[in-house]
Design a protein around this motif. Structure first.
Motif, PDB file in Angstrom:
ATOM      1  N   GLY A 145      47.472  41.498  56.227  1.00 20.43           N
ATOM      2  CA  GLY A 145      47.369  42.929  56.012  1.00 20.43           C
ATOM      3  C   GLY A 145      46.668  43.318  54.731  1.00 20.43           C
ATOM      4  N   TYR A 146      46.290  42.348  53.905  1.00 24.07           N
ATOM      5  CA  TYR A 146      45.586  42.642  52.667  1.00 24.07           C
ATOM      6  C   TYR A 146      44.140  42.183  52.760  1.00 24.07           C
ATOM      7  CZ  TYR A 146      50.313  43.298  50.933  1.00 24.07           C
ATOM      8  OH  TYR A 146      51.597  43.728  50.774  1.00 24.07           O
ATOM      9  N   ASP A 147      43.303  42.863  52.018  1.00 22.01           N
ATOM     10  CA  ASP A 147      41.879  42.541  52.001  1.00 22.01           C
ATOM     11  C   ASP A 147      41.537  41.817  50.713  1.00 22.01           C
ATOM     12  OD1 ASP A 147      41.347  44.089  54.442  1.00 22.01           O
ATOM     13  OD2 ASP A 147      41.733  45.831  53.165  1.00 22.01           O
ATOM     14  N   THR A 148      40.676  40.808  50.820  1.00 19.39           N
ATOM     15  CA  THR A 148      40.263  40.042  49.653  1.00 19.39           C
ATOM     16  C   THR A 148      38.746  39.976  49.607  1.00 19.39           C
ATOM     17  OG1 THR A 148      42.251  38.674  49.728  1.00 19.39           O
ATOM     18  CG2 THR A 148      40.412  37.822  48.455  1.00 19.39           C
ATOM     19  N   GLY A 194      36.384  53.328  37.999  1.00 21.24           N
ATOM     20  CA  GLY A 194      36.409  54.077  39.258  1.00 21.24           C
ATOM     21  C   GLY A 194      36.966  53.303  40.429  1.00 21.24           C
ATOM     22  N   ARG A 195      37.679  52.193  40.172  1.00 21.72           N
ATOM     23  CA  ARG A 195      38.157  51.380  41.278  1.00 21.72           C
ATOM     24  C   ARG A 195      39.175  52.144  42.121  1.00 21.72           C
ATOM     25  NH1 ARG A 195      40.276  49.512  36.444  1.00 21.72           N
ATOM     26  NH2 ARG A 195      42.470  48.831  36.361  1.00 21.72           N
ATOM     27  N   PRO A 196      39.182  51.926  43.432  1.00 25.16           N
ATOM     28  CA  PRO A 196      40.041  52.704  44.335  1.00 25.16           C
ATOM     29  C   PRO A 196      41.507  52.350  44.166  1.00 25.16           C
ATOM     30  CG  PRO A 196      38.915  50.949  45.548  1.00 25.16           C
ATOM     31  CD  PRO A 196      38.317  50.980  44.167  1.00 25.16           C
ATOM     32  N   GLU A 197      42.398  53.267  44.586  1.00 21.55           N
ATOM     33  CA  GLU A 197      43.832  53.089  44.365  1.00 21.55           C
ATOM     34  C   GLU A 197      44.399  51.920  45.160  1.00 21.55           C
ATOM     35  OE1 GLU A 197      45.581  56.259  47.679  1.00 21.55           O
ATOM     36  OE2 GLU A 197      45.525  56.795  45.557  1.00 21.55           O
ATOM     37  N   GLY A 198      43.756  51.531  46.257  1.00 23.89           N
ATOM     38  CA  GLY A 198      44.248  50.417  47.054  1.00 23.89           C
ATOM     39  C   GLY A 198      43.887  49.059  46.505  1.00 23.89           C
ATOM     40  N   LEU A 199      43.109  49.031  45.426  1.00 16.98           N
ATOM     41  CA  LEU A 199      42.708  47.767  44.797  1.00 16.98           C
ATOM     42  C   LEU A 199      43.766  47.397  43.763  1.00 16.98           C
ATOM     43  CD1 LEU A 199      40.640  45.531  44.483  1.00 16.98           C
ATOM     44  CD2 LEU A 199      39.332  47.010  42.959  1.00 16.98           C
ATOM     45  N   TYR A 200      44.643  46.429  44.130  1.00 18.59           N
ATOM     46  CA  TYR A 200      45.800  46.130  43.309  1.00 18.59           C
ATOM     47  C   TYR A 200      45.540  45.073  42.247  1.00 18.59           C
ATOM     48  CZ  TYR A 200      48.046  48.385  47.296  1.00 18.59           C
ATOM     49  OH  TYR A 200      48.386  49.260  48.287  1.00 18.59           O
ATOM     50  N   ARG A 201      44.593  44.186  42.489  1.00 22.13           N
ATOM     51  CA  ARG A 201      44.472  43.010  41.617  1.00 22.13           C
ATOM     52  C   ARG A 201      43.017  42.609  41.485  1.00 22.13           C
ATOM     53  NH1 ARG A 201      45.123  39.267  38.151  1.00 22.13           N
ATOM     54  NH2 ARG A 201      46.459  37.444  38.496  1.00 22.13           N
ATOM     55  N   ILE A 202      42.593  42.301  40.253  1.00 16.01           N
ATOM     56  CA  ILE A 202      41.269  41.747  39.972  1.00 16.01           C
ATOM     57  C   ILE A 202      41.471  40.591  39.006  1.00 16.01           C
ATOM     58  CG2 ILE A 202      38.947  42.158  39.080  1.00 16.01           C
ATOM     59  CD1 ILE A 202      39.358  45.128  39.601  1.00 16.01           C
ATOM     60  N   LYS A 203      40.864  39.466  39.294  1.00 18.40           N
ATOM     61  CA  LYS A 203      40.974  38.305  38.405  1.00 18.40           C
ATOM     62  C   LYS A 203      39.684  37.509  38.493  1.00 18.40           C
ATOM     63  CE  LYS A 203      43.313  35.639  42.028  1.00 18.40           C
ATOM     64  NZ  LYS A 203      44.498  34.820  42.375  1.00 18.40           N
ATOM     65  N   LEU A 211      34.649  36.628  40.555  1.00 20.53           N
ATOM     66  CA  LEU A 211      35.751  37.577  40.625  1.00 20.53           C
ATOM     67  C   LEU A 211      36.414  37.547  42.000  1.00 20.53           C
ATOM     68  CD1 LEU A 211      34.068  40.666  38.913  1.00 20.53           C
ATOM     69  CD2 LEU A 211      35.741  39.122  37.893  1.00 20.53           C
ATOM     70  N   VAL A 212      37.716  37.759  42.009  1.00 19.30           N
ATOM     71  CA  VAL A 212      38.472  37.931  43.247  1.00 19.30           C
ATOM     72  C   VAL A 212      39.165  39.286  43.169  1.00 19.30           C
ATOM     73  CG1 VAL A 212      40.356  37.091  44.686  1.00 19.30           C
ATOM     74  CG2 VAL A 212      38.820  35.460  43.580  1.00 19.30           C
ATOM     75  N   LEU A 213      38.987  40.099  44.218  1.00 14.89           N
ATOM     76  CA  LEU A 213      39.607  41.413  44.301  1.00 14.89           C
ATOM     77  C   LEU A 213      40.562  41.413  45.491  1.00 14.89           C
ATOM     78  CD1 LEU A 213      36.780  41.771  42.830  1.00 14.89           C
ATOM     79  CD2 LEU A 213      36.853  44.137  43.610  1.00 14.89           C
ATOM     80  N   ILE A 214      41.805  41.908  45.287  1.00 15.81           N
ATOM     81  CA  ILE A 214      42.818  41.929  46.335  1.00 15.81           C
ATOM     82  C   ILE A 214      43.346  43.349  46.466  1.00 15.81           C
ATOM     83  CG2 ILE A 214      45.006  40.957  47.164  1.00 15.81           C
ATOM     84  CD1 ILE A 214      44.565  38.606  45.240  1.00 15.81           C
ATOM     85  N   GLY A 215      43.419  43.839  47.693  1.00 11.94           N
ATOM     86  CA  GLY A 215      43.937  45.184  47.913  1.00 11.94           C
ATOM     87  C   GLY A 215      44.197  45.438  49.378  1.00 11.94           C
ATOM     88  N   THR A 216      44.477  46.672  49.687  1.00 11.46           N
ATOM     89  CA  THR A 216      44.674  47.073  51.073  1.00 11.46           C
ATOM     90  C   THR A 216      43.964  48.400  51.303  1.00 11.46           C
ATOM     91  OG1 THR A 216      46.335  47.503  52.785  1.00 11.46           O
ATOM     92  CG2 THR A 216      46.844  48.275  50.590  1.00 11.46           C
ATOM     93  N   GLY A 217      43.335  48.525  52.467  1.00 12.40           N
ATOM     94  CA  GLY A 217      42.599  49.743  52.776  1.00 12.40           C
ATOM     95  C   GLY A 217      41.324  49.895  51.971  1.00 12.40           C
ATOM     96  N   ILE A 218      40.843  48.799  51.389  1.00 15.48           N
ATOM     97  CA  ILE A 218      39.615  48.854  50.590  1.00 15.48           C
ATOM     98  C   ILE A 218      38.423  48.479  51.463  1.00 15.48           C
ATOM     99  CG2 ILE A 218      40.788  48.354  48.422  1.00 15.48           C
ATOM    100  CD1 ILE A 218      39.832  45.464  48.660  1.00 15.48           C
ATOM    101  N   LEU A 269      32.528  47.554  48.043  1.00 14.20           N
ATOM    102  CA  LEU A 269      32.846  47.084  46.690  1.00 14.20           C
ATOM    103  C   LEU A 269      31.907  45.949  46.285  1.00 14.20           C
ATOM    104  CD1 LEU A 269      36.757  47.082  46.761  1.00 14.20           C
ATOM    105  CD2 LEU A 269      35.252  48.667  45.548  1.00 14.20           C
ATOM    106  N   GLY A 270      31.567  45.082  47.240  1.00 15.32           N
ATOM    107  CA  GLY A 270      30.626  44.005  46.947  1.00 15.32           C
ATOM    108  C   GLY A 270      29.264  44.548  46.542  1.00 15.32           C
ATOM    109  N   LYS A 271      28.818  45.602  47.216  1.00 16.96           N
ATOM    110  CA  LYS A 271      27.525  46.216  46.875  1.00 16.96           C
ATOM    111  C   LYS A 271      27.590  46.877  45.497  1.00 16.96           C
ATOM    112  CE  LYS A 271      26.153  46.999  51.691  1.00 16.96           C
ATOM    113  NZ  LYS A 271      25.922  48.007  52.751  1.00 16.96           N
ATOM    114  N   GLU A 272      28.739  47.486  45.182  1.00 19.02           N
ATOM    115  CA  GLU A 272      28.885  48.104  43.859  1.00 19.02           C
ATOM    116  C   GLU A 272      28.834  47.047  42.759  1.00 19.02           C
ATOM    117  OE1 GLU A 272      31.999  51.016  43.321  1.00 19.02           O
ATOM    118  OE2 GLU A 272      32.076  51.366  45.483  1.00 19.02           O
TER     119      GLU A 272
END
Length: 357
Positions: free
Chosen positions: A234-237, A257-266, A306-313, A318-321
């Protein structure tokens, strides 16, 4: 210049009013640590369900050594720095420290205490506030200060959504009250990757972990359907790699400006000529953000990873940004001497680092 800050242990403050589900969430993290050693500092030690106590020995009146190397300390605020020092000692081998605040604690003060700690081995890792969706309106009526707590939070876990008759309204209201990321949950089940890396910093040899003791297929004590599948379901990576340096100004615009569904960046970022000696480790939990400069490993490819983890993203968008954040051809640090200022604001110890909440 060499910088050892990347080896610092993140300290995550876990707050929420009585009954919100903090202890259930902490137990979940302890049981599903992914091999990481968690140092847990709690106010009410008896509420932590430590099944591994049978295979570990007591180290003192308020400290217990668990089978996977966790240390759980029951402390009051005046003792906090003492226990942070014990948990951060190299011999403890702790990967992350989670402080479970008392149900009536003031999270802002705990955050201040962590930031004021004299232990160079630790760094503040963000404020996570847990709320009970089913009792949210009553909690606000009894404790109006919850609005202020939510405003300070980097990540808000809206727990017990399965018990709320109007879950969508509660989620919408919480999003209005916080600038942090909002994570829906039931039974306190969140992916530990949202808070810390679920892998040990070094190989563990001859240790019995919580994962071994409980078994991945065991029924979770939090409910009959508490572990129906892998937590990542259920999560997007998004995984992003660039062999070109990143433009610091562009990257900060992306992060702000990262979206609210983006919970984690590492991961790690290279800024090219803006700092050729160092790469920058990135740690983001909700709205919390830190950059930690460290020398490039000898012979390593100078990549941004970078690894981005979220839901509804929208992972593709985001990759293009991020692609658009690559440095332009011919740009040098000399042509834009102030470009790194935005990044340096989020480096611990920097003069421009954001102040205490």
């Amino acid at each position: 210049m060499a910088n050892s800050r990347s080896a610092q242990i993140p300290v995550v403050v876990l707050a929420g009013f009585l009954g919100s589900g903090k202890t259930t969430l902490l137990n979940h993290l302890l049981h599903r640590s992914g091999g990481s050693r968690i140092g847990a500092v709690v106010n009410d030690f008896g509420s932590i369900e430590i099944d591994a106590m049978a295979v570990a020995g007591a180290l003192g009146d308020s400290t217990v050594s668990l089978g996977n190397g966790c240390l759980c300390c029951a402390v009051d605020a005046s003792e906090l720095d003492t226990y942070l020092a014990r948990l951060a000692a190299p011999a403890a081998g702790i990967d992350v420290i989670v402080i479970e605040a008392s149900g009536l604690a003031e999270p802002q003060e705990l955050v201040r205490m962590v930031l004021a700690s004299e232990q160079p081995e630790i760094m503040y890792g963000g404020l996570v506030e847990v709320v009970d969706a089913a009792e949210f309106d009553d909690t606000r009526a009894r404790h109006p200060e919850i609005d202020r707590h939510l405003a300070l939070a980097d990540l808000v876990v809206v727990n017990k959504l399965d018990r709320a008759s109007d879950a969508d309204r509660v989620l919408g209201l919480v999003r209005e009250l916080t600038e942090g990321a909002v994570l829906p949950a039931t039974y306190g089940r969140i992916d530990p990757e949202f808070l810390f890396d679920c892998r040990p910093s070094e190989e563990r040899v001859g240790q019995l972990s919580f994962d071994d003791l409980h078994g991945e297929g065991d029924e979770d004590e939090d409910g009959p359907d508490a572990h129906p599948g892998h937590l990542h379901t259920g999560y997007d990576t998004l995984s992003f790699t660039s062999d070109a340096p990143m433009d610091p100004r562009a990257l900060m615009r992306f992060l702000d400006g990262r979206p609210e569904g983006l919970y984690r960046i590492k991961g790690y970022v290279g800024f090219g000529a803006h700092d050729p000696a160092n790469r920058y480790a990135v740690h983001a939990v909700g709205r919390f953000l830190r950059f930690l400069p460290e020398p490039w490993p000898p012979g390593a490819d100078r990549l941004t990873q970078l690894v981005l983890i979220g839901t509804g993203i929208d992972a593709d968008a985001l990759g293009k940004e991020l692609d658009a954040c690559r440095s332009g051809a011919g740009e040098t640090a000399e042509t834009d001497e102030q470009a790194m200022w935005g990044v340096l604001r989020y480096v611990p110890g920097s003069e421009d680092e954001p102040g205490t909440p």
